[in-house]
Design an enzyme around this catalytic site. Structure first.
Site, PDB file in Angstrom:
ATOM      1  N   HIS A 148       1.035  -1.225   0.069  1.00 29.93           N
ATOM      2  CA  HIS A 148       0.206   0.123   0.680  1.00 29.93           C
ATOM      3  C   HIS A 148       0.843   1.054   0.225  1.00 29.93           C
ATOM      4  CE1 HIS A 148       1.364  -0.597   4.243  1.00 29.93           C
ATOM      5  NE2 HIS A 148       0.900   0.785   4.445  1.00 29.93           N
ATOM      6  N   HIS A 197       5.663   6.312  -0.908  1.00 27.31           N
ATOM      7  CA  HIS A 197       5.984   5.212  -1.485  1.00 27.31           C
ATOM      8  C   HIS A 197       5.335   3.497  -1.619  1.00 27.31           C
ATOM      9  CE1 HIS A 197       6.323   5.274   3.176  1.00 27.31           C
ATOM     10  NE2 HIS A 197       6.625   4.379   3.101  1.00 27.31           N
TER      11      HIS A 197
END
Ligand code: 3AM
Length: 177
Positions: free
Chosen positions: A37, A120
């Site tokens: 995620h 990220h």
């Protein structure tokens, strides 16, 4: 008390491509692909009332879907590497969505997040991985060339694992439209 964070999910087919980074680094605890995620805002351990207020306020977000583009593998932690990541391009749509989450979560009563937002996907948590081994790992890996996907919604996840890495439970989803 639930431990919550908001995030963009990584579609399964994109996760499968990113899973190609798994392996080849000792001391790495690889995140399961289904738990990939992009964290937007970490809420932490909040009481039920705050969680409900946060969920309500996030429902006010009105934003269009946008492209999420990957830049390349990297590590957080410098001389003491703690996680292996794939960087996500800090495009205006993503930055603005994150900034709106930050504003809304402060309105819900949470303290300001002091860490700079560096979008990220975490690939692995690192324990006792030497900076040299991490540099060698990164030196051998480029890409993922041209990988992107369209974010159609953001979500609230809950997590029970204080170490990080999942499993995460999807608590609410908010369409981008
Ligand atoms: O998996 P990523 O890197 O996206 O690092 C934690 C993880 O992010 C982050 O929240 C996500 C779900 O656990 N996180 C954990 N503790 C945090 C904290 N105190 C935190 N982010 C900010 N402040």
């Amino acid at each position: 008390m639930p431990r919550l964070f908001t995030a963009i999910e990584v579609p399964e087919e994109v996760g499968l491509i990113l899973s190609g980074y798994r392996g080849g680094l000792s001391g790495a605890r690889w995140i399961d692909v289904e738990n990939y995620h992009i964290t937007l805002r970490f809420l932490g351990d909040v009481d039920e009332e705050t969680a409900q207020e946060a969920a309500y306020l996030l429902g006010k977000v009105r934003r269009a879907p946008f492209e999420v583009t990957f830049e390349g593998p990297d590590a957080f932690g410098g001389a003491r590497p703690r996680s292996l990541i794939v960087k996500v391009a800090p495009t205006p749509a993503l930055i603005e969505l994150q900034a709106e989450h930050e504003r809304l979560m402060r309105r819900a009563g949470l303290a300001a997040e002091s860490r700079k937002f560096t979008p990220h996907v975490t690939l692995a948590r690192l324990r006792d991985a030497s900076p040299r081994a991490v540099a060698d790992y990164l030196g051998l890996r480029g890409g993922p060339p041209g990988l992107s996907f369209r974010a159609e919604q953001f979500v609230i996840y809950s997590s029970r694992d204080s170490v990080g890495g999942g499993p995460y439970v999807l608590e609410a989803a908010y369409p981008l439209r």
